[in-house]
Design a protein around this motif. Structure first.
Motif, PDB file in Angstrom:
ATOM      1  N   LEU A 406       0.836  -1.191   0.000  1.00  0.00           N
ATOM      2  CA  LEU A 406       0.000   0.000   0.000  1.00  0.00           C
ATOM      3  C   LEU A 406       0.871   1.241   0.000  1.00  0.00           C
ATOM      4  CD1 LEU A 406      -2.745  -1.016   2.603  1.00  0.00           C
ATOM      5  CD2 LEU A 406      -2.989  -0.889   0.117  1.00  0.00           C
ATOM      6  N   ASP A 407       0.708   2.070  -1.029  1.00  0.00           N
ATOM      7  CA  ASP A 407       1.381   3.357  -1.116  1.00  0.00           C
ATOM      8  C   ASP A 407       0.361   4.472  -0.900  1.00  0.00           C
ATOM      9  OD1 ASP A 407       3.900   2.229  -1.664  1.00  0.00           O
ATOM     10  OD2 ASP A 407       3.355   1.980  -3.780  1.00  0.00           O
ATOM     11  N   HIS A 408       0.840   5.712  -0.921  1.00  0.00           N
ATOM     12  CA  HIS A 408      -0.018   6.847  -0.584  1.00  0.00           C
ATOM     13  C   HIS A 408      -1.222   6.967  -1.499  1.00  0.00           C
ATOM     14  CE1 HIS A 408      -1.288  11.127  -0.611  1.00  0.00           C
ATOM     15  NE2 HIS A 408      -1.087  11.014   0.689  1.00  0.00           N
ATOM     16  N   ASP A 409      -1.109   6.563  -2.759  1.00  0.00           N
ATOM     17  CA  ASP A 409      -2.206   6.715  -3.713  1.00  0.00           C
ATOM     18  C   ASP A 409      -3.087   5.473  -3.807  1.00  0.00           C
ATOM     19  OD1 ASP A 409      -1.488   9.312  -4.398  1.00  0.00           O
ATOM     20  OD2 ASP A 409      -0.087   8.638  -5.941  1.00  0.00           O
ATOM     21  N   ASP A 410      -2.931   4.532  -2.866  1.00  0.00           N
ATOM     22  CA  ASP A 410      -3.705   3.293  -2.890  1.00  0.00           C
ATOM     23  C   ASP A 410      -4.804   3.322  -1.830  1.00  0.00           C
ATOM     24  OD1 ASP A 410      -1.845   2.435  -4.768  1.00  0.00           O
ATOM     25  OD2 ASP A 410      -0.627   1.388  -3.268  1.00  0.00           O
TER      26      ASP A 410
END
Length: 539
Positions: A406-410
């Motif tokens: 999970l990254d910031h845009d997920d």
């Protein structure tokens, strides 16, 4: 520029099975949204449909339609319910259908009492993990034009010693619905210059309407998201009872392995997958499993966590309990922390303990709070010393065991069950806890009768499909069963699809304005998380 067109489907000559009803009719109308589909489904000779199409932005198209079956007549009737015992709690309850022997005996008793019953067989829908064929037998009496007209007969049958319910036959799957009001949004990530994200609007401990969040974010399209707590008796209202992740941060944990909509890279990479989650707190060489994020310790809505009673499996709309429970609260929890027995440790931004004591207060900015009861409280007492660092490892995995980064845009929005997998209807209704093949009193109305539904899927071109159907409106729009929802989504050409929260939660907003007719008498229901389609420069 917006383009609006109106199309009308002329009556055809082909027939459709009553078990798919309006879903098959709608397939012919919206087939243009999914050019990968081989053919449009046949159109019922009695069906009439009108659709309007609007392009909200390049790569974002919405179709709104009404399908009617003028030749179909539904009525109110009295259902005589079968006695049952809840397999989960052991409590006495009632089921829509019973055994053939029960139905025959009950029908004869009703005749002896002066009534004219009819016995109807009820078949299992085509779920992947339940029996096939006849589910049971239903006993009914009378056909009435109005609900009030059925009440005297219902009271008379009850007085004769039976348990009854007044029912609308339009909610049964055996015949097509009178009418269905549908919205279908198609988002093409290759053309849309914006983002698609799951959001709880920055605070998981609140409920907001889908349209109000959409208005704040200037969203083009918004639908309600996953399951959430609706009663103080089950936890903090608005907190999710399913896996949720927003801008790369977990806001809640999964209950068992359930379907989830994974919106990667701001919606540019989307998939549906069955996901699980784990979390572990570590202090030096000692560790303890975290069983919840941002929920009240001991209360696990929809069950599905290790150690929950009366079941460790998912059970829809059931609140299980944990006597030994460690829960993490994050900055997403924007309300007062739960109080009660147990211990809590407050951690700063670097994960170091700044205080240990009674439960309560608020989550510090950038920090976290761990609350424990039972043996989890003992672990905190022994290991959470002021100044000591406690780390928390969080992991989300799919059904193949692969870790979901999970990254910031997920973001992730989760509900149940899966509807379509690899282009085929594949509803694991029992595994995801929405029906119980051994207990017909559980989940029958939720899954097997027509209800308002919100659905999400992905087609072969990678486009996100968001769809809603209004329901619970007799003679208006009656909704879909789970199987009809799956059949409808497959007809749009999706290869993966899941059922999101439905019922009174089903909502779609266009440009921040409510576009459908929610079923709650009070109007649009405040919900937990939502899925928002946000144009660039406004989110």
């Amino acid at each position: 520029m917006n383009h609006r067109a109106v199309s009308r489907v002329a009556p055809g000559t082909a027939r459709i099975s009553a078990t798919v009803g309006a879903a098959a009719v709608l397939a012919a109308v919206v087939a243009s949204l999914a050019p990968t589909a081989a053919q449009a489904a046949p159109v019922n000779s009695a069906a009439d449909a009108q659709w309007s199409t609007e392009t909200l932005a390049p790569g974002v198209q919405v179709r709104t339609g009404t399908v009617q079956h003028p030749g179909v007549t539904h009525t109110w009737t009295v259902t005589v319910q079968a006695p049952a015992t809840s397999r989960l709690t052991g409590a006495r309850t009632w089921a829509e259908a019973g055994t053939r022997s029960w139905a025959g005996t009950t029908a004869q008793k009703l005749r002896d009492a002066g009534f004219e019953p009819r016995v109807e067989s009820v078949r299992w829908p085509g779920y992947a993990d339940t029996p096939h064929g006849v589910m049971g037998y239903r006993v009914r009496v009378g056909s009435f034009a109005a609900q009030a007209d059925a009440q005297p007969t219902s009271k008379a049958i009850t007085a004769a010693g039976f348990h009854t319910a007044v029912a609308w036959t339009g909610y049964d799957i055996q015949q097509p619905a009178d009418r269905e009001n549908i919205h279908v949004a198609v988002i093409d990530p290759h053309r849309f210059k914006g983002t698609v994200e799951g959001t709880h609007d920055g605070n998981v401990a609140q409920r907001e309407t889908t349209s109000s969040v959409a208005a704040k974010l200037h969203s083009l399209v918004a639908v309600n998201g996953g399951f959430f707590v609706t009663s103080d008796a089950d936890g903090v209202q608005g907190t999710m009872s399913a896996l949720g992740a927003y801008r790369g941060r977990l806001g809640s944990m999964a209950v068992g392995s359930r379907a989830a909509l994974v919106l990667g890279d701001g919606g540019r990479h989307v998939r549906v997958a069955d996901l699980t989650s784990t979390a572990t707190a570590r202090a030096g060489r000692s560790s303890y499993a975290i069983q919840g994020i941002n929920r009240v310790p001991s209360l696990v809505r929809d069950c599905g966590r290790p150690g929950t009673t009366p079941s460790e499996l998912p059970w829809q709309d059931v609140t299980c309990r944990l006597t030994d429970d460690l829960v993490q609260f994050t900055p997403l929890f924007g309300a007062a922390l739960p109080t009660g027995a147990g211990v809590q440790a407050v951690l700063n931004t670097s994960g170091r303990v700044v205080s240990v004591g009674a439960r309560g207060g608020r989550v510090p900015a950038g920090g976290r709070v761990l609350q424990g009861i039972g043996t989890a409280a003992d672990w905190l007492t022994a290991n959470a010393r002021v100044g000591r660092r406690i780390t928390v490892d969080e992991t989300v995995r799919d059904s193949a065991g692969r870790r979901v980064a999970l990254d910031h845009d997920d973001s992730i929005v989760s509900a149940a069950p899966t509807l379509v997998k690899n282009g085929r209807i594949d509803i694991d209704a029992a595994a995801e806890g929405v029906v119980d093949p051994q207990d017909l009193s559980f989940g029958y109305a939720w899954a097997n009768t027509r209800q308002p539904r919100t659905m999400a899927g992905i087609d072969r071109r990678g486009r996100l499909i968001l769809a809603t159907v209004d329901g619970r409106r007799t003679g208006g729009s009656e909704g879909f069963t789970l199987y009809e929802a799956a059949d409808f989504m497959r007809s749009l050409g999706v290869v993966q699809a899941l059922n999101l929260d439905g019922g009174g939660s089903t909502t779609i907003a266009l440009r921040g304005i409510l576009a459908n007719n929610p079923s709650d008498a009070a109007g649009e229901r405040p919900v937990g998380d939502t899925v928002q389609v946000i144009p660039s420069g406004t989110g």
